[in-house]
Motif scaffolding. Sequence first.
Motif, PDB file in Angstrom:
ATOM      1  N   GLU A 243      38.179  34.579  41.384  1.00 49.13           N
ATOM      2  CA  GLU A 243      38.373  33.382  42.210  1.00 49.13           C
ATOM      3  C   GLU A 243      39.803  32.876  42.085  1.00 49.13           C
ATOM      4  O   GLU A 243      40.418  32.451  43.072  1.00 49.13           O
ATOM      5  CB  GLU A 243      37.387  32.293  41.817  1.00 49.13           C
ATOM      6  CG  GLU A 243      35.937  32.579  42.202  1.00 49.13           C
ATOM      7  CD  GLU A 243      35.036  31.384  41.929  1.00 49.13           C
ATOM      8  OE1 GLU A 243      35.575  30.270  41.731  1.00 49.13           O
ATOM      9  OE2 GLU A 243      33.810  31.559  41.909  1.00 49.13           O
ATOM     10  N   LYS A 246      42.096  35.150  44.059  1.00 51.43           N
ATOM     11  CA  LYS A 246      42.009  34.892  45.498  1.00 51.43           C
ATOM     12  C   LYS A 246      42.751  33.609  45.864  1.00 51.43           C
ATOM     13  O   LYS A 246      43.477  33.550  46.865  1.00 51.43           O
ATOM     14  CB  LYS A 246      40.551  34.794  45.930  1.00 51.43           C
ATOM     15  CG  LYS A 246      40.361  34.640  47.452  1.00 51.43           C
ATOM     16  CD  LYS A 246      38.897  34.623  47.815  1.00 51.43           C
ATOM     17  CE  LYS A 246      38.722  34.589  49.345  1.00 51.43           C
ATOM     18  NZ  LYS A 246      39.479  33.516  49.993  1.00 51.43           N
ATOM     19  N   PHE A 247      42.612  32.582  45.017  1.00 51.77           N
ATOM     20  CA  PHE A 247      43.273  31.298  45.272  1.00 51.77           C
ATOM     21  C   PHE A 247      44.790  31.487  45.306  1.00 51.77           C
ATOM     22  O   PHE A 247      45.475  31.024  46.227  1.00 51.77           O
ATOM     23  CB  PHE A 247      42.876  30.303  44.189  1.00 51.77           C
ATOM     24  CG  PHE A 247      43.541  28.962  44.318  1.00 51.77           C
ATOM     25  CD1 PHE A 247      42.986  27.953  45.098  1.00 51.77           C
ATOM     26  CD2 PHE A 247      44.742  28.693  43.658  1.00 51.77           C
ATOM     27  CE1 PHE A 247      43.617  26.712  45.217  1.00 51.77           C
ATOM     28  CE2 PHE A 247      45.367  27.466  43.765  1.00 51.77           C
ATOM     29  CZ  PHE A 247      44.799  26.466  44.552  1.00 51.77           C
ATOM     30  N   SER A 249      46.494  34.342  45.642  1.00 45.51           N
ATOM     31  CA  SER A 249      46.872  35.265  46.712  1.00 45.51           C
ATOM     32  C   SER A 249      46.933  34.559  48.057  1.00 45.51           C
ATOM     33  O   SER A 249      47.899  34.724  48.821  1.00 45.51           O
ATOM     34  CB  SER A 249      45.876  36.425  46.771  1.00 45.51           C
ATOM     35  OG  SER A 249      46.207  37.311  47.814  1.00 45.51           O
ATOM     36  N   ASP A 250      45.904  33.748  48.361  1.00 41.14           N
ATOM     37  CA  ASP A 250      45.884  33.025  49.638  1.00 41.14           C
ATOM     38  C   ASP A 250      47.026  32.016  49.714  1.00 41.14           C
ATOM     39  O   ASP A 250      47.612  31.804  50.784  1.00 41.14           O
ATOM     40  CB  ASP A 250      44.546  32.305  49.815  1.00 41.14           C
ATOM     41  CG  ASP A 250      43.391  33.277  50.005  1.00 41.14           C
ATOM     42  OD1 ASP A 250      43.662  34.451  50.322  1.00 41.14           O
ATOM     43  OD2 ASP A 250      42.222  32.863  49.810  1.00 41.14           O
ATOM     44  N   LEU A 251      47.340  31.413  48.582  1.00 40.94           N
ATOM     45  CA  LEU A 251      48.346  30.348  48.558  1.00 40.94           C
ATOM     46  C   LEU A 251      49.773  30.883  48.621  1.00 40.94           C
ATOM     47  O   LEU A 251      50.621  30.313  49.323  1.00 40.94           O
ATOM     48  CB  LEU A 251      48.167  29.507  47.283  1.00 40.94           C
ATOM     49  CG  LEU A 251      49.221  28.421  47.016  1.00 40.94           C
ATOM     50  CD1 LEU A 251      49.102  27.289  48.036  1.00 40.94           C
ATOM     51  CD2 LEU A 251      49.094  27.887  45.594  1.00 40.94           C
ATOM     52  N   THR A 253      51.045  34.585  48.504  1.00 39.92           N
ATOM     53  CA  THR A 253      51.416  35.994  48.701  1.00 39.92           C
ATOM     54  C   THR A 253      52.746  36.136  49.437  1.00 39.92           C
ATOM     55  O   THR A 253      53.629  36.902  49.027  1.00 39.92           O
ATOM     56  CB  THR A 253      50.319  36.743  49.472  1.00 39.92           C
ATOM     57  OG1 THR A 253      49.149  36.822  48.653  1.00 39.92           O
ATOM     58  CG2 THR A 253      50.770  38.149  49.843  1.00 39.92           C
TER      59      THR A 253
END
Length: 748
Positions: A243, A246-247, A249-251, A253
């Motif tokens: 999690e 993902k947080f 990476s989304d924020l 990258t």
Amino acid sequence: MSIFNPIRVTATAGGKEFIFETGRLANQADGAVWLQCGGTVVLVTVCSAPLPVEKDFFPLTVEYSEKMYAAGRIPGNFFRREIGRPSERETLCSRLIDRPIRPLFTDGFVDEVQVLANVISSDQENESDAMSITGASAALCISSLPFEGPVAGARVGRLDGRFVLNPTIQEQENSDINFIIAASRDAVVMVEGEAKMVGEDVVAEALTWAQKEMQPLIRAQEELAAKIGKAKIQVAAQPDFSELEKFISDLATDDIKAAMSVPAKMERRAAKALVKEKIMTALKAEGSPFVAGTPEGDAALKAASGVIGKLEKAIVRRRIQKEGLRIDGRDTKTVREIKIEPSVLPRAHGSVIFARGETKSMVVSTLGSSTDEQRTDSLTGDSFKKFMLHYNFAPFSVGEVKPVRVSRREIGHGALAEKALRPVLPALDNFPFTLRVVAETMESNGSSSMAAVCGGCLSLMDAGVPISAPVAGVAMGLIREDDDYLILTDILGDEDALGDMDFKIAGTAEGVTAVQMDIKISGIPPEVMGRALTQAKEARLHILNEMAKILPAPRAELSKYAPQMEVVEVNPEIIRLIIGPGGKNIKQITADTGASIDIDDSGKVSIFAPTQEALERAKEMVLYYDQRAELGKDYLAKVKKIMEIGAIVEILPNLEALVHISQLDTGRVAKTEDAAQLGQEMKVKVIEINGDRIRASRKAVMLEEQGHAWDPAETARPPRREGGDRDRGDRGDRGRGDRGDRGGRDRR
């Protein structure tokens, strides 16, 4: 377990038997192995302890130590015991053991681990360094530590075109390669060594051959571990941070991609810091799924740096794989821009600044005399080293604040660069200087050890050292993504950290002189190794071409600030006179001229002086004791001894001749005392030189003064006297005079 009942396993590799034994010594260690080959024995122990505070690195300590009693020697230091800092060899051997075993500990294991390798017997034939790698792996395999081995260590040489596993110390002298290799069941995992300008195909073949030949040592460790059956420590499963990943990476990258595409190192570091600050602020912000103060939230915040690093690594590697572009925008084969400036230090004997991209090294060469050579006390006895390369890596070179000390890494990099340059140095017979090269790393962004090689070569050339060929080095990297193996030329610091291999290769245009390889993956196929060597050669030839644009050859003359040197030959019989009683004469020469004098028993005298004037003065003072007469030349002599058959006269300092009674005057002389007195000066001519016996004539000089030309027949050796041997007397006609009262030869 009884000390009389140890568990033992044997293996044969390279035609030599290796004995693995445990249970006799060091039974309170977590793992202990006695490894023996011939009369050489290494005892390796492993212990571990939980850390009270978790560190951000794996706390592994490896110490290799040579006990002098192993070779029947007493330490040469004041305390007569093995104390203080380890020697350079012990430090290098510690690194050899550390590098292949460190990556094999299970991820997540954070206990402090100490590996001690003690050489307790040395037969002066079988080396203990490579054995210690095998011993360390065996001790870890039978311990409870989560070690994913085994690996084995061996040395590979080549004699008359034939590879030899673990050549003896004597065989190594005739070998054109000397590699220490660590290998697993499947691949080579570490290489360190030197070569005498051999081809890349020889290097690749040697590594592949050795890995196969070392397999009995791998199987022996597996058999020993099976007999011991000690349960391994179970490493706790790593927390699931999917999690969090993902947080982040989304924020961020896109931000990480942009930061990891900044070419300049310091600007890239600043960009990465800004991205990290943005991520940490978002994690702590109100509404974040990772609430600070809760166990899950605190763990996530602690793990954030690792997750960011993992994402950076993935982005860089993917870009190289998909686009063929690296962090600084280069393709996989391009060498960074090279800049070279020689003679940068006004008073140094040789100096150069060598820059490759953002890596910059100032390298300085100094010439010295034989008194400057390094004396080393080791198991094989005292040895003397006339070439030294010291590598320094100051904290400012990477913009950091750290204690200034000589680390193991610096010693290792210096040793590698030294190996690379050693094969091209001039022979001592023609160039007896002691050489010291110091590589000061001024800026670092990868491959600084290879900058030391290139800069070291150029600084020697700048000093006028007649090397046989220029040497350059380059560091190669590797990215393995799925089944793709991408080889990178001239890697950056970040590429080293994010990649799977660090392969340093140095050599001339003709061939390889030194290699060092560490890999972080289980292994690489032989064909990939061959590609890396070929690609490295292309880069090396490019670098050598750039070096040749600045210094195409060594300078024709030594620096005017370098010691002036000349070798003179003297009669070995007068060495004791040059030295003098208790070294009195040679000390006087040194004090008066500032010169350093090295005298060989053969009569070769090497004179090193600070200036040409001092050299000439020292040479004159040395040759004063080695006067040589010339046939037919006149000398003003002094009578030193009166004998029945004639007078002994000193024609030159420390050089005497016999003037036979028949040669003392133009007329008949009844008694020597009638024509010669002690201390009297007389002009004589040398009429015969027979080895170290010299005959002179006063009569010949007197005849010439009367207008008669010297006729050798008139001064021929007189006939035997009746009832006695010719001219025997006291053998006073020996040209060096009566030496019996001078005492024995002083050998320094």
